[in-house]
Design an enzyme around this catalytic site. Structure first.
Site, PDB file in Angstrom:
ATOM      1  N   GLU A  89       0.813  -1.212   0.000  1.00  0.00           N
ATOM      2  CA  GLU A  89       0.000   0.000   0.000  1.00  0.00           C
ATOM      3  C   GLU A  89       0.849   1.265   0.000  1.00  0.00           C
ATOM      4  OE1 GLU A  89      -3.494   2.122  -0.179  1.00  0.00           O
ATOM      5  OE2 GLU A  89      -3.232  -0.038  -0.296  1.00  0.00           O
ATOM      6  N   ASP A  90       1.976   1.251   0.719  1.00  0.00           N
ATOM      7  CA  ASP A  90       2.728   2.495   0.956  1.00  0.00           C
ATOM      8  C   ASP A  90       4.085   2.554   0.264  1.00  0.00           C
ATOM      9  OD1 ASP A  90       0.661   3.348   2.571  1.00  0.00           O
ATOM     10  OD2 ASP A  90       1.551   2.546   4.398  1.00  0.00           O
TER      11      ASP A  90
END
Length: 738
Positions: A76-77
């Site tokens: 996600e990051d």
């Protein structure tokens, strides 16, 4: 920040065969991917997944779960991908990370519908692998520990969500230590002043409680040692949130609180648990009604322990929990305590295990699959998360666990959905009882069934479990849809006959694409609901035929003498309109409508009261069912250009007169003593129910009253008005809206 070798050592303490190389590889991979990213506190971002992994080592989780915790934010990051993680770490870990990534893409700190949708996603991911929940809970716990770095507005939303969903979910999954810490941290964020006061009050009593608790601890340990039992005895004071919650619930001050002290006695065997209970009760008086045996009847999350409360030195109430070491591990760590993660360490986990701990979760998954709205799902899930349990039995001895406050309706649906849908009554401990009775521990419940039964919609307000409410809504939706389809078929049949041809399901199926519907039933329901004009269906089937009723729709007079009522009457539609009293069977030519929610919805229009004897009409309102108006109602003007919505309806010819119908009258009386009393006496003598009475206007000479009544029929109403007009104090009495 925890170092690489420290993480490996923590895992090796409980799992000497851990894959050290795998842990090291995951540590380095995550640290490199997060690089220079920072958290709100200013710490390196990698410290967060590392702390999440550390929390999971306290739960003694397997290698795959620890690695998933280290990697849970990478997709996600960072620029990491699920495919890359699968190539490096394998399918099992990739699957866990993917489940956690899907959950994170919808931020739970959001509006109610999105929050509910993400809770669905969380539980569906958990259904595939329970370890997803464990990583998510550890992730939330670390975020709560660092909540003070988050902006105040977001902080409050996160804390509220933690208190509403994550803390009770941890409790339902048996993770009580985590639940208590989540509650404590959320309490401090949501109610800092109350948390401070509760903490100060507990600390002010600590010295006094220390002395009492130490004495009892020594006495219990000595008693058990003398009898050859190897026991661990510990105690603690309840947390501030638990104390504050009880003060709020029971509306008492801290000084009046009992059982602030909680003891835990851990012995070797189940037999020793009961021996310990006997020794404790022999030495100290027990508090009646405070004994619970969760060893004999475990909680739904597999929690097992004996609870009792005694009166210790100084009449202090002290709560004791007696359990074995194995029970203690389940009580503290819940689902994380099971060895299911070590059974197939290299294979993907099966879906939810056949274990008591997961029964409640399976029922939630069933609710998700039933298609309830996200808001309803969230409401009922939160309701059940907070409920304590009661234990009841079927006549064959099957144990059914329900939330406290549950009814036989909930019991029936807990047994099976079909049992709930066909329920018509119940016996509790062998005696007929109301279905709205609140069940208590130990009761035997027998459900009385009838196959030709649809659960009343009103049951949804009585049931407390999400499963029961969802099943009732679903059954009623299907019943209403069936009624709409039946009505639609009758409307189409009659209009086809009116146009000189014969209705056929097959012909309608051939033109589904023209009608923009998926199947025949959708067309019938749309016609019955008023969403689709019957004439449009006819035109789609016979595009080359002229429609006789089209002239009327264009403003021309139809082929009958009395307008659209005659047209509908020619179509043969007749309805029975229910009152509030008992009803006899409808005439064979009538289409029975039994009221809102159970079959096709029928209601009387507001502020246009109709009583038997009035000529009435029905207006089909899309999505609302049929609304009944008296013929004189002004609102009917709004539908003059929509003749297809009009239905000619009638009162039940077999009405026995016991029903009561709303009517509204206006009475003008002289302003003198006793005037209102004479009006009330007259209404009472005529057996009229007064629903409401208000003064509309007052002058020095006269008062104008508006009275809402319930009468049997138009004759009854006219008799009431006549009797009122005969009174000398009454200047006028007339029906409102007539």
């Amino acid at each position: 920040m925890m170092r690489q070798y420290e993480l490996v050592e923590r895992v090796q303490r409980y799992n000497p065969t851990t894959d050290e190389a795998l842990l090291n590889k995951a540590y380095v991979y995550a640290m490199r991917k997060h690089g220079t990213q920072k958290r709100a506190s200013g710490d390196p971002y990698f410290s967060h997944p590392l702390e999440v992994a550390g929390i999971l080592t306290d739960l003694h989780m397997d290698d795959a779960t620890i690695v998933a915790a280290l990697l849970h934010d990478t997709v996600e990051d960072t620029d990491a991908t699920t495919l890359e993680i699968e190539e490096i770490f394998g399918d099992q870990i990739s699957h866990l990370v993917e489940g956690l990534t899907k959950i994170k893409r919808l931020d739970l700190v959001s509006k109610k519908a999105a929050q509910a949708e993400n809770l669905r996603k969380l539980l569906l991911a958990v259904a595939d692998d329970i370890r997803v929940l464990l990583v998510k809970m550890a992730d939330r716990l670390h975020n709560m520990r660092t909540l003070n770095y988050v902006p105040p507005e977001k902080r409050a939303r996160i804390a509220e969500e933690t208190m509403d969903i994550y803390a009770p979910l941890a409790g339902r999954m048996g993770m009580h230590s985590m639940r208590e810490e989540l509650e404590h941290l959320a309490f401090q964020a949501l109610h800092p002043e109350q948390a401070r006061l509760a903490t100060e009050q507990i600390e002010s009593k600590r010295a006094e409680f220390d002395e009492v608790a130490t004495q009892i601890e020594n006495d219990v340990r000595a008693e058990l040692t003398d009898r050859g039992m190897n026991a661990s005895v510990s105690w603690r004071m309840k947390r501030p949130y638990s104390v504050w919650q009880k003060m709020q619930r029971k509306a008492i001050t801290f000084e009046k609180m009992a059982d602030v002290l909680a003891f835990r006695i851990i012995v070797d065997t189940v037999e020793q648990c009961y021996r310990t209970l006997g020794l404790v009760h022999a030495k100290w008086p027990m508090v009646p009604g405070r004994f619970k045996d969760y060893i004999s009847l475990p909680k739904p999350n597999d929690y097992r322990s004996i609870h009792t409360t005694i009166l210790g030195t100084g009449s202090h109430r002290i709560e004791l929990q007696i359990r074995t070491q194995a029970m203690h591990e389940v009580a503290e760590y819940g689902i994380a305590s099971h060895a299911i993660y070590k059974e197939e360490p290299t294979a993907r986990r099966p879906k939810i295990e056949e274990n008591r701990s997961f029964r409640w979760l399976r029922e939630l998954i069933e609710m998700i699959e039933s298609g309830d709205s996200p808001e309803d799902f969230l409401e009922h899930t939160k309701l059940e998360l907070f409920q304590d349990q009661v234990f009841c039995f079927t006549p064959k001895g099957r144990l059914i666990t329900l939330p406290r406050g549950a009814t036989p309706i909930d019991f029936a649906y807990a047994v099976h959905t079909d049992v709930g849908n066909s329920c018509v009554g119940c016996k509790i401990n062998g005696h007929i009882a109301p279905l709205m009775s609140k069940l208590v521990n130990g009761e035997e419940v027998e459900i009385i069934r009838s196959k030709s039964r649809t659960p009343p919609a009103a049951w949804e307000t009585i049931a407390v479990t999400g499963k029961a409410r969802a099943s009732i809504r679903r059954a009623n939706r299907e019943s209403i849809r069936t009624q709409y389809a039946d009505l639609g078929r009758q409307i189409l049949t009659r209009i086809f006959v009116r146009e000189g041809t014969e209705y056929s399901d097959g012909r309608v199926r051939q033109v589904l694409s023209k009608l923009a519907r998926q199947d025949l039933n959708d067309v019938l329901v749309a016609v019955g609901r008023g969403d689709m004009a019957a004439e449009n269906v006819f035109r789609a089937v016979y595009p080359n035929k002229s429609l006789k009723t089209a002239r009327a729709a264009n403003g021309e007079k139809p082929d009958t003498d009395d307008g659209w009522f005659g047209l509908k009457r020619a179509m043969g539609l007749k309805f029975r309109i229910p009152g509030r009293g008992p009803r006899k069977a409808a005439n064979e030519n009538a289409l029975p409508i039994r009221g809102i929610g159970n079959d096709l919805p029928v209601r009387f229009a507001e502020d246009t009261s109709a009583v038997p004897g009035d000529r009435i009409v029905g207006i089909v309102k899309p999505g609302q069912g049929i609304t009944i108006y008296p013929i004189h109602a002004r609102e009917l003007r709004l539908y003059e250009d929509q003749p297809d919505l009009w239905l000619d309806v009638r009162w039940d010819d077999l009405d026995d007169g016991s029903g009561r119908y709303p009517a509204q009258i206006k009475v003008v009386i002289r302003n003198e003593p006793g005037s209102l009393g004479q009006v009330a006496n007259t209404l009472g003598e005529e057996s009229v129910n007064i629903e409401n009475l208000k003064f509309v206007r007052r002058t020095d000479d006269f008062h104008e009253l508006q009275i809402d009544l319930e009468v049997a029929d138009l004759t009854h109403l006219n008799r009431v008005l006549g009797e009122l007009r005969r009174k000398a104090v009454v200047n006028a009495a007339l029906r409102v809206g007539a």
